[in-house]
Design a protein around this motif. Structure first.
Motif, PDB file in Angstrom:
ATOM      1  N   LEU A  52       0.512  -1.217   0.140  1.00  0.00           N
ATOM      2  CA  LEU A  52       0.042  -0.537   0.170  1.00  0.00           C
ATOM      3  C   LEU A  52       0.989   1.818   0.160  1.00  0.00           C
ATOM      4  O   LEU A  52       0.357   2.747  -0.114  1.00  0.00           O
ATOM      5  CB  LEU A  52      -1.049  -0.288   1.166  1.00  0.00           C
ATOM      6  N   PHE A  81      -7.045  -4.791   8.796  1.00  0.00           N
ATOM      7  CA  PHE A  81      -7.500  -3.649   9.347  1.00  0.00           C
ATOM      8  C   PHE A  81      -7.884  -2.705  10.795  1.00  0.00           C
ATOM      9  O   PHE A  81      -8.668  -3.333  10.583  1.00  0.00           O
ATOM     10  CB  PHE A  81      -8.358  -1.936   8.350  1.00  0.00           C
ATOM     11  N   ALA A  85     -12.337  -2.230   8.089  1.00  0.00           N
ATOM     12  CA  ALA A  85     -12.473  -1.784   6.260  1.00  0.00           C
ATOM     13  C   ALA A  85     -13.925  -2.595   5.443  1.00  0.00           C
ATOM     14  O   ALA A  85     -13.111  -3.330   5.096  1.00  0.00           O
ATOM     15  CB  ALA A  85     -11.784  -2.132   6.218  1.00  0.00           C
ATOM     16  N   TYR A  87     -16.995  -3.711   3.440  1.00  0.00           N
ATOM     17  CA  TYR A  87     -17.533  -2.895   2.042  1.00  0.00           C
ATOM     18  C   TYR A  87     -19.235  -3.654   2.911  1.00  0.00           C
ATOM     19  O   TYR A  87     -19.488  -4.117   2.778  1.00  0.00           O
ATOM     20  CB  TYR A  87     -17.349  -4.258   1.126  1.00  0.00           C
ATOM     21  N   PHE A  98     -15.015 -12.253  -1.551  1.00  0.00           N
ATOM     22  CA  PHE A  98     -14.857 -11.395  -2.611  1.00  0.00           C
ATOM     23  C   PHE A  98     -14.102 -11.358  -3.383  1.00  0.00           C
ATOM     24  O   PHE A  98     -13.504 -11.501  -4.122  1.00  0.00           O
ATOM     25  CB  PHE A  98     -14.780  -9.602  -1.618  1.00  0.00           C
ATOM     26  N   ARG A 146     -12.441 -13.000   6.366  1.00  0.00           N
ATOM     27  CA  ARG A 146     -12.197 -11.464   5.228  1.00  0.00           C
ATOM     28  C   ARG A 146     -10.746 -12.402   4.782  1.00  0.00           C
ATOM     29  O   ARG A 146     -10.226 -12.983   3.331  1.00  0.00           O
ATOM     30  CB  ARG A 146     -12.589 -10.660   4.225  1.00  0.00           C
TER      31      ARG A 146
ATOM     32  N   GLN B 203      -9.913   3.131   3.485  1.00  0.00           N
ATOM     33  CA  GLN B 203      -9.505   1.653   3.542  1.00  0.00           C
ATOM     34  C   GLN B 203      -9.912   1.148   2.717  1.00  0.00           C
ATOM     35  O   GLN B 203     -10.003   0.392   2.666  1.00  0.00           O
ATOM     36  CB  GLN B 203      -9.807   1.995   4.963  1.00  0.00           C
ATOM     37  N   LEU B 204     -11.661   1.267   2.546  1.00  0.00           N
ATOM     38  CA  LEU B 204     -11.869   0.219   1.535  1.00  0.00           C
ATOM     39  C   LEU B 204     -11.406   0.062   0.241  1.00  0.00           C
ATOM     40  O   LEU B 204     -11.502  -0.962  -0.147  1.00  0.00           O
ATOM     41  CB  LEU B 204     -13.879   0.934   1.208  1.00  0.00           C
ATOM     42  N   GLU B 206      -7.688   0.035   0.139  1.00  0.00           N
ATOM     43  CA  GLU B 206      -7.127  -0.753   0.214  1.00  0.00           C
ATOM     44  C   GLU B 206      -7.280  -1.729   0.038  1.00  0.00           C
ATOM     45  O   GLU B 206      -6.672  -2.767   0.065  1.00  0.00           O
ATOM     46  CB  GLU B 206      -5.975   0.058   1.272  1.00  0.00           C
ATOM     47  N   ALA B 207      -8.559  -1.913   0.903  1.00  0.00           N
ATOM     48  CA  ALA B 207      -9.008  -3.723   1.434  1.00  0.00           C
ATOM     49  C   ALA B 207      -8.820  -3.698   0.018  1.00  0.00           C
ATOM     50  O   ALA B 207      -8.742  -5.590  -0.166  1.00  0.00           O
ATOM     51  CB  ALA B 207     -10.284  -3.629   2.199  1.00  0.00           C
ATOM     52  N   ALA B 208      -9.884  -3.461  -0.925  1.00  0.00           N
ATOM     53  CA  ALA B 208     -10.139  -3.893  -2.190  1.00  0.00           C
ATOM     54  C   ALA B 208      -8.899  -4.722  -2.708  1.00  0.00           C
ATOM     55  O   ALA B 208      -8.302  -5.637  -3.607  1.00  0.00           O
ATOM     56  CB  ALA B 208     -11.063  -3.403  -2.652  1.00  0.00           C
ATOM     57  N   ALA B 209      -7.597  -3.408  -2.853  1.00  0.00           N
ATOM     58  CA  ALA B 209      -6.225  -4.511  -3.637  1.00  0.00           C
ATOM     59  C   ALA B 209      -5.953  -5.241  -3.027  1.00  0.00           C
ATOM     60  O   ALA B 209      -5.549  -6.205  -4.176  1.00  0.00           O
ATOM     61  CB  ALA B 209      -5.576  -2.239  -3.458  1.00  0.00           C
TER      62      ALA B 209
END
Lengths: 366, 310
Positions: A52, A81, A85, A87, A98, A146, B203-204, B206-209
């Motif tokens: 990141l 996190f 985080a 969705y 996901f 997750r 962060q969403l 980042e989480a998806a990445a």
């Protein structure tokens, strides 16, 4: 299944250097905790491992493959996190699946994995809910789920428990440990809470100002801190530090803390400390739990002295007492039966097997 | 209301009973109503009265002397031009809203990714088409579209392309009208979408990445669902305004050539004011109400169902 290596990793943000050259080898299946005060670079380090943040300088290698320029989606890592985080528009099931759906796993394989993870985390009943219908602890479990379903090479945790209340935090800590025992995956965990670090880690990496102060097992850090920072950071309440002088007494040495108090150095350390006799700038360090009330047959290398108690804090199973030595406040832990009373003297015993001497200028433990 | 004045026990006969009016005035709901009354009156005067009046007008004959019931509407149904206007209004509004939304979305993304320092400047500049009065900017466009002396055809001529009859030929005239509307309306979408983008937690993404999403999947699975409500509301709002648009069409083409760019508002104006048949014009404009309310019901229902998911 992955080994993670960091070689001289540096991260600069415009004019500040957040991480200043870190070397770290993380073995396969190991649980490593990065701990340190806020702003020490631990989260930045984790985010660089995740991809990141770009690495300004140095190398991050996973299983022999250089990762510096691999985007996060191709690193096969999973991250939990601090604020979960999740969705918000997806159900728990959709949240957990996901990553697998993106990779086009077959439907029944996805269902099997999600069910399995939900069973491990005890969230099977929540699979149809949306994140907003969950409590903090439940969200935390979903975030972990997750990560688990992906069966990644590396788990990354970024202060996952700091948004939970104290009781839940202890509970989830155990939960994380239990999950790691079941799903043996290389884990890097970031926290500022040294208790979390000590209880979870195979090895703890103590960071300060963008650098690693010490790497070691929880016991090593506790009993043999390498620097003053580690000595003070690990353990609660933290270690007492007092300015002192080393004096030669015949064959042995003694540590003089004040005109009244001087402790004999345990004989096996005399050789180690002898070069420092007479010089200034040395701190004497001893943890509160190693200063107790004087006991009959107190054991080896216990030096007794009188202390005038200024404050006492009864905790039930023990009593914290505070007194001054040469103008510096000292904390000690005594038995609740020791008869400690504010404003009265108490005979104390210092367990000198556990003492440390620290060079004040360099911060190194001698 | 639970805390509305409770009946006092009748046994306390000696207590003087306040008058009914007094009791009513002390209710919270009454006070709330009184406090909102000025606004209610204003809305009534400016919205409800004209609406009802136009309903009334639509039922009169041309000279506004005789009640003719629904025969104005019946007359419209039989006219080909009316159906052409319905079709044109729908094409105009839907195409324009789609393009405004698309362009707004793309531009919002660009602006969102500009570093904060330069962002204000860009935001300000990009809002310009939306803040200058549309009548004025449309006039400028009219000059740009001028067949013989304008910039566009001059540029095309440089490249050896034949001059385009921007406002003289039905297809091009429709295109031009939509183009100007998109130019004026996109900044509104841009600013709404930009606000929505800024409210999606970093962060969403980042989480998806980390979950393995590429940028397109991040937009599809994170950005769009998170912006869904804003997209729906903005589209509805813009659909209504665009559907009822008057100034752009009026200035650019005045409905021409041969009524082929008329939308409801301009045709109502044409018939009612310029043609002198106010009741028929009122009937035309009233046709917008059912069409728009259907759109509003569909979109608002969807928003209610999803609620706030965050």
């Amino acid at each position: 299944m992955a080994q993670v290596s960091l070689h001289k990793v540096v991260k600069r943000f415009e004019d500040t250097e957040a991480v200043r050259g870190i070397d770290l080898e993380i073995a396969d299946k190991e649980f490593v905790v990065l701990v340190g005060p806020s702003g020490c670079g631990k989260s930045t380090t984790l985010r660089m491992i995740a991809g990141l943040e770009d690495v300004t300088d140095g190398e991050i290698v996973v299983d022999g493959v250089l990762m510096n320029d691999v985007p996060p989606k191709d690193r096969d890592m999973a991250m939990v996190f601090q604020n979960y985080a999740l969705y918000p528009h997806m159900t728990v099931y959709e949240n957990m699946s996901f990553g697998l759906r993106l990779k086009r796993y077959p439907k029944d394989e996805i269902a099997r994995r999600v069910q399995e993870a939900a069973r491990i985390l005890d969230i099977t009943e929540l699979l149809d809910r949306k994140p907003r219908q969950l409590s903090g602890g439940q969200r935390q479990r979903v975030a972990m789920g997750r990560a688990i379903v992906r069966n990644p090479k590396v788990f990354l945790f970024d202060e996952p428990l700091s948004n939970l209340d104290a009781k839940l935090r202890v509970q989830m800590r155990t939960e994380i440990k239990r999950v790691h025992q079941k799903v043996r995956t290389t884990t890097v965990y970031v926290t500022h809470d040294q208790v979390e670090a000590m209880t979870l880690a195979d090895r703890v990496v103590v960071m300060n100002r963008g650098q690693i102060e010490q790497i070691g097992t929880p016991n090593e850090l506790y009993h043999a801190p390498a620097t003053r920072f580690v000595a003070g950071f690990i353990g609660s309440p933290s270690m007492n530090f007092l300015p002192c002088r080393l004096e030669a007494v015949g064959e042995g040495l003694q540590v003089r803390l004040s005109d009244q108090i001087a402790f004999p150095v345990p004989p096996e350390r005399v050789a180690r400390y002898r070069p420092h006799v007479g010089r200034g700038g040395i701190l004497f360090g001893l943890r509160p739990e190693h200063i107790t009330e004087a006991r009959p047959n107190g054991g080896r290398h216990v030096a007794e002295f009188d202390a005038f108690l200024e404050v006492t804090e009864p905790m039930g199973n023990e009593t914290m007492v505070f007194f001054s030595v040469a103008g510096k406040e000292v904390c000690a832990r005594v038995s609740p039966n020791a008869g400690a009373r504010e404003g009265s003297p108490l005979r104390m015993g210092a367990h000198l097997d556990h003492m440390h001497l620290i060079d004040e200028a360099s911060g190194r433990v001698l | 209301m639970v805390d509305a004045a409770l009946e006092r026990p009748a046994a306390a006969g000696a207590v003087r009973k306040p008058s009914a009016l007094r009791r009513r005035l002390q209710r919270k709901s009454t006070i709330a109503f009184l406090m909102t009354l000025p606004l209610i009156l204003l809305i009534a005067a400016l919205v409800i009265y004209p609406a009802l009046y136009s309903l009334h007008l639509a039922t009169l004959n041309k000279s506004m002397e005789r009640f003719v019931g629904l025969s104005n509407f019946a007359f419209l149904f039989k006219r080909q031009t009316f159906w052409m206007v319905v079709k044109q209004s729908c094409i105009f509004a839907i195409t324009a809203v789609i393009f405004k939304a698309l362009i707004g979305f793309v531009v919002a993304h660009f602006v969102h990714n500009i570093p904060t320092k330069g962002q204000r400047k860009w935001r300000g500049m990009l809002l310009v088409p939306w803040v200058i009065p549309p009548a004025m900017s449309t006039l400028a466009w009219l000059w740009l579209f001028d067949p013989s002396y304008s910039a566009f055809n001059w540029l095309l001529a440089k490249f050896g392309v034949e001059a385009i009859p921007w406002t003289a030929e039905a297809g091009w005239a429709r295109f031009s009208v939509i183009l100007v509307n998109v130019w004026i309306g996109s900044p509104f979408f841009m600013i709404m979408y930009l606000a929505a983008l800024k409210s999606v937690p970093e962060q969403l993404y980042e989480a998806a990445a980390i979950d393995g999403a590429n940028w397109w999947q991040r937009i599809w699975y994170v950005t769009l669902p998170m912006m869904r409500n804003i997209i729906a509301i903005t589209a509805l709002f813009s659909l209504i305004v665009t559907f009822a648009n008057f100034d752009i069409v009026r200035i650019l083409t005045a409905g021409g050539p041969i009524d082929q760019t008329h939308v409801f508002a301009t045709w109502a104006f044409w018939i009612g004011i310029q043609g002198g048949d106010i009741p028929l014009g009122a009937a035309v404009s009233l046709f917008m109400v059912p069409i728009l309310s259907i759109a509003a019901i569909f979109i608002l229902r969807d928003i209610n169902r999803r609620g706030n998911e965050a």
